[in-house]
Motif scaffolding. Structure first.
Motif, PDB file in Angstrom:
ATOM      1  N   MET A 114       0.741  -1.281   0.231  1.00 37.15           N
ATOM      2  CA  MET A 114       0.643  -0.414  -0.168  1.00 37.15           C
ATOM      3  C   MET A 114       1.087   1.361   0.003  1.00 37.15           C
ATOM      4  O   MET A 114       0.527   2.333  -0.557  1.00 37.15           O
ATOM      5  N   ILE A 115       1.989   1.411   0.447  1.00 39.61           N
ATOM      6  CA  ILE A 115       3.187   2.511   1.362  1.00 39.61           C
ATOM      7  C   ILE A 115       3.664   2.669  -0.350  1.00 39.61           C
ATOM      8  O   ILE A 115       3.552   3.818  -1.172  1.00 39.61           O
ATOM      9  N   LEU A 116       3.959   1.722  -1.406  1.00 35.35           N
ATOM     10  CA  LEU A 116       4.594   1.568  -2.297  1.00 35.35           C
ATOM     11  C   LEU A 116       4.085   2.273  -3.242  1.00 35.35           C
ATOM     12  O   LEU A 116       4.391   2.790  -4.768  1.00 35.35           O
ATOM     13  N   GLY A 117       2.319   1.689  -3.150  1.00 28.17           N
ATOM     14  CA  GLY A 117       1.534   1.847  -4.872  1.00 28.17           C
ATOM     15  C   GLY A 117       1.167   3.608  -4.312  1.00 28.17           C
ATOM     16  O   GLY A 117       0.765   4.380  -5.339  1.00 28.17           O
ATOM     17  N   GLU A 174      -8.062   5.821  -2.692  1.00 24.29           N
ATOM     18  CA  GLU A 174      -7.507   6.852  -3.468  1.00 24.29           C
ATOM     19  C   GLU A 174      -6.662   6.167  -4.373  1.00 24.29           C
ATOM     20  O   GLU A 174      -6.943   5.545  -6.049  1.00 24.29           O
ATOM     21  N   ALA A 175      -5.411   5.463  -3.383  1.00 28.74           N
ATOM     22  CA  ALA A 175      -4.821   4.838  -4.503  1.00 28.74           C
ATOM     23  C   ALA A 175      -5.222   3.554  -5.748  1.00 28.74           C
ATOM     24  O   ALA A 175      -5.097   2.935  -6.960  1.00 28.74           O
ATOM     25  N   ALA A 176      -6.002   2.765  -4.694  1.00 27.74           N
ATOM     26  CA  ALA A 176      -7.050   1.505  -5.198  1.00 27.74           C
ATOM     27  C   ALA A 176      -7.911   1.634  -6.131  1.00 27.74           C
ATOM     28  O   ALA A 176      -8.128   1.362  -7.466  1.00 27.74           O
ATOM     29  N   GLN A 177      -9.076   3.173  -6.517  1.00 24.83           N
ATOM     30  CA  GLN A 177      -9.060   3.196  -7.474  1.00 24.83           C
ATOM     31  C   GLN A 177      -8.340   3.986  -8.568  1.00 24.83           C
ATOM     32  O   GLN A 177      -8.944   3.496  -9.720  1.00 24.83           O
ATOM     33  N   LEU A 178      -7.323   4.954  -8.240  1.00 34.78           N
ATOM     34  CA  LEU A 178      -6.677   5.050  -9.624  1.00 34.78           C
ATOM     35  C   LEU A 178      -5.898   3.621 -10.674  1.00 34.78           C
ATOM     36  O   LEU A 178      -5.889   4.154 -11.841  1.00 34.78           O
ATOM     37  N   PHE A 179      -5.232   3.080  -9.208  1.00 34.35           N
ATOM     38  CA  PHE A 179      -4.872   1.483 -10.286  1.00 34.35           C
ATOM     39  C   PHE A 179      -6.501   0.603 -11.414  1.00 34.35           C
ATOM     40  O   PHE A 179      -5.358   0.342 -11.659  1.00 34.35           O
ATOM     41  N   SER A 180      -7.612   1.487 -10.189  1.00 35.76           N
ATOM     42  CA  SER A 180      -8.739   0.519 -10.493  1.00 35.76           C
ATOM     43  C   SER A 180      -8.838   0.570 -12.265  1.00 35.76           C
ATOM     44  O   SER A 180      -9.286   0.041 -12.705  1.00 35.76           O
ATOM     45  N   LEU A 181      -8.405   2.542 -12.377  1.00 37.71           N
ATOM     46  CA  LEU A 181      -9.235   2.554 -13.632  1.00 37.71           C
ATOM     47  C   LEU A 181      -8.322   2.161 -14.919  1.00 37.71           C
ATOM     48  O   LEU A 181      -8.245   2.365 -15.875  1.00 37.71           O
ATOM     49  N   PHE A 182      -6.694   2.854 -14.176  1.00 40.44           N
ATOM     50  CA  PHE A 182      -5.766   2.500 -15.403  1.00 40.44           C
ATOM     51  C   PHE A 182      -5.872   0.630 -15.388  1.00 40.44           C
ATOM     52  O   PHE A 182      -5.536   0.485 -16.648  1.00 40.44           O
ATOM     53  N   VAL A 183      -6.056  -0.419 -14.989  1.00 40.73           N
ATOM     54  CA  VAL A 183      -5.780  -1.492 -15.074  1.00 40.73           C
ATOM     55  C   VAL A 183      -7.382  -1.569 -16.287  1.00 40.73           C
ATOM     56  O   VAL A 183      -7.043  -2.066 -16.817  1.00 40.73           O
ATOM     57  N   ASN A 184      -8.858  -0.902 -15.699  1.00 38.71           N
ATOM     58  CA  ASN A 184      -9.692  -1.581 -16.800  1.00 38.71           C
ATOM     59  C   ASN A 184      -9.343  -0.449 -17.999  1.00 38.71           C
ATOM     60  O   ASN A 184     -10.019  -0.605 -18.593  1.00 38.71           O
ATOM     61  N   ALA A 185      -8.635   0.280 -18.443  1.00 34.48           N
ATOM     62  CA  ALA A 185      -8.505   1.056 -19.839  1.00 34.48           C
ATOM     63  C   ALA A 185      -7.237  -0.038 -20.612  1.00 34.48           C
ATOM     64  O   ALA A 185      -7.117   0.369 -21.460  1.00 34.48           O
TER      65      ALA A 185
END
Ligand code: NAD
Length: 293
Positions: free
Chosen positions: A174-177, A265-276
């Motif tokens: 989580m710190i890394l993300g 917030e990081a989980a939301q941003l990575f979710s957007l990135f993965v789903n794109a």
């Protein structure tokens, strides 16, 4: 020399098994992917036709699988019913704390010692044998596993009881993300302000904004030649795996009552990135999304 069954020979498991072969252990390898098994055999491992066959004479079992459901399935169907008496079980996958505790208690009920031993250090650390291991489980099992883990890593920490290795790993990732997103935002702000990326790197890497994401994994090409940014964000550590770990952290936060708004917030941003369509890209590739591309 120990008889070791190694199950899961992907980006991480492949080089980890190779290091055990290099240390003269007798490694029997299995993966659902035939090319992954063939690559392990080339490094000195013995081929098994199934996970059940791999574990039947093993003194030690090491698993390196994608997620909790794979670990539960492999232990319930293949390992626990077939593994030799007295074998030590080591799961190195990154999975949810609950699955880790569930599998460890199923192993204990059948008389086996088990530890969760997730790793940090990426493919580079797996290849060089310099991984960090975060271990959960009984002290005696940790002591027994240590000489084996020593062949694959250089920093080995006993974090506590079963599941504690996974807990430490989830906090780390989580710190890394979050820190990777911070570095991406800093470089994109710098770009808009007309700063040269190398000069910004030279400042931040020796200033108070420095962190692992910047120094080892810089998301812009140039400053760190070994970072995935220099090979069009070929993983490395995939965005899908990062999202998995951030969601595990959110699950653990909800269960334990911890406040982790930046993690959310990081989980939301990575979710957007993965789903794109970027699941297989390296997680540092999220800089392109931050850049508006
Ligand atoms: P990967 O997808 O490259 O490898 C997983 C392997 O498991 C694959 O080869 C797959 O065929 C095999 N597999 C899946 N189900 C199986 C089954 N039932 N029986 C046998 N084999 C099976 O993944 P990876 O990058 O090697 O990651 C493995 C674990 O390590 C994950 O939990 C990940 O979160 C963690 N991790 C990865 C990194 C990294 O940088 N890649 C770093 C630290 C931790």
């Amino acid at each position: 020399m120990a008889k070791i069954a190694f199950i899961g020979l992907g980006n991480m498991g492949g080089p980890m098994a190779a290091n055990l072969c290099k240390a003269q252990h007798h490694v029997t390898a299995f993966d659902l992917s035939a090319p992954a098994v063939a690559a392990a055999v080339e490094k000195g491992a013995h081929r098994a036709a199934s996970a059940a066959e791999a574990v039947k004479d093993a003194e030690i079992v090491v698993t390196m699988l994608p997620a909790g459901k794979h670990v539960r399935e492999v232990y319930e169907k293949d390992v626990l019913p077939n593994v030799a008496r007295g074998a030590l079980l080591i799961d190195c996958s990154t999975i949810d704390v609950e699955s880790a505790r569930h599998v460890a208690s199923a192993a204990k009920a059948k008389g086996f010692e088990m530890i969760d031993a997730p790793v940090s250090g990426g493919v580079r650390g797996a290849t060089a044998g310099t991984l960090t291991f975060m271990v959960g489980g009984p002290e005696a099992a940790f002591a027994k596993a240590r000489p084996i883990l020593d062949k694959m890593g250089k920093n080995i920490v006993h974090a506590g009881e079963s599941g504690s290795g996974q807990a430490a790993k989830i906090c780390n990732n989580m710190i890394l993300g979050i820190s990777m997103l911070g570095v991406c935002e800093g470089f994109m702000l710098g770009k808009r302000l007309g700063l040269d990326a190398q000069k910004l790197f030279n400042v931040v890497s020796t200033a108070s904004g420095s962190c692992w994401s910047l120094v080892n994994y810089c998301p812009v090409p140039g400053p760190v030649p070994t970072s995935p940014a220099n090979r069009d964000y070929q993983a490395g550590f995939t965005a899908a795996m990062m999202l998995k770990d951030l969601l595990l952290a959110q699950q653990a936060s909800a269960a334990s009552g911890a406040a982790t708004p930046m993690g959310a917030e990081a989980a939301q941003l990575f979710s957007l990135f993965v789903n794109a369509g970027n699941a297989a890209k390296d997680f540092s590739g999220i800089i392109k999304m931050i850049d508006g591309k």
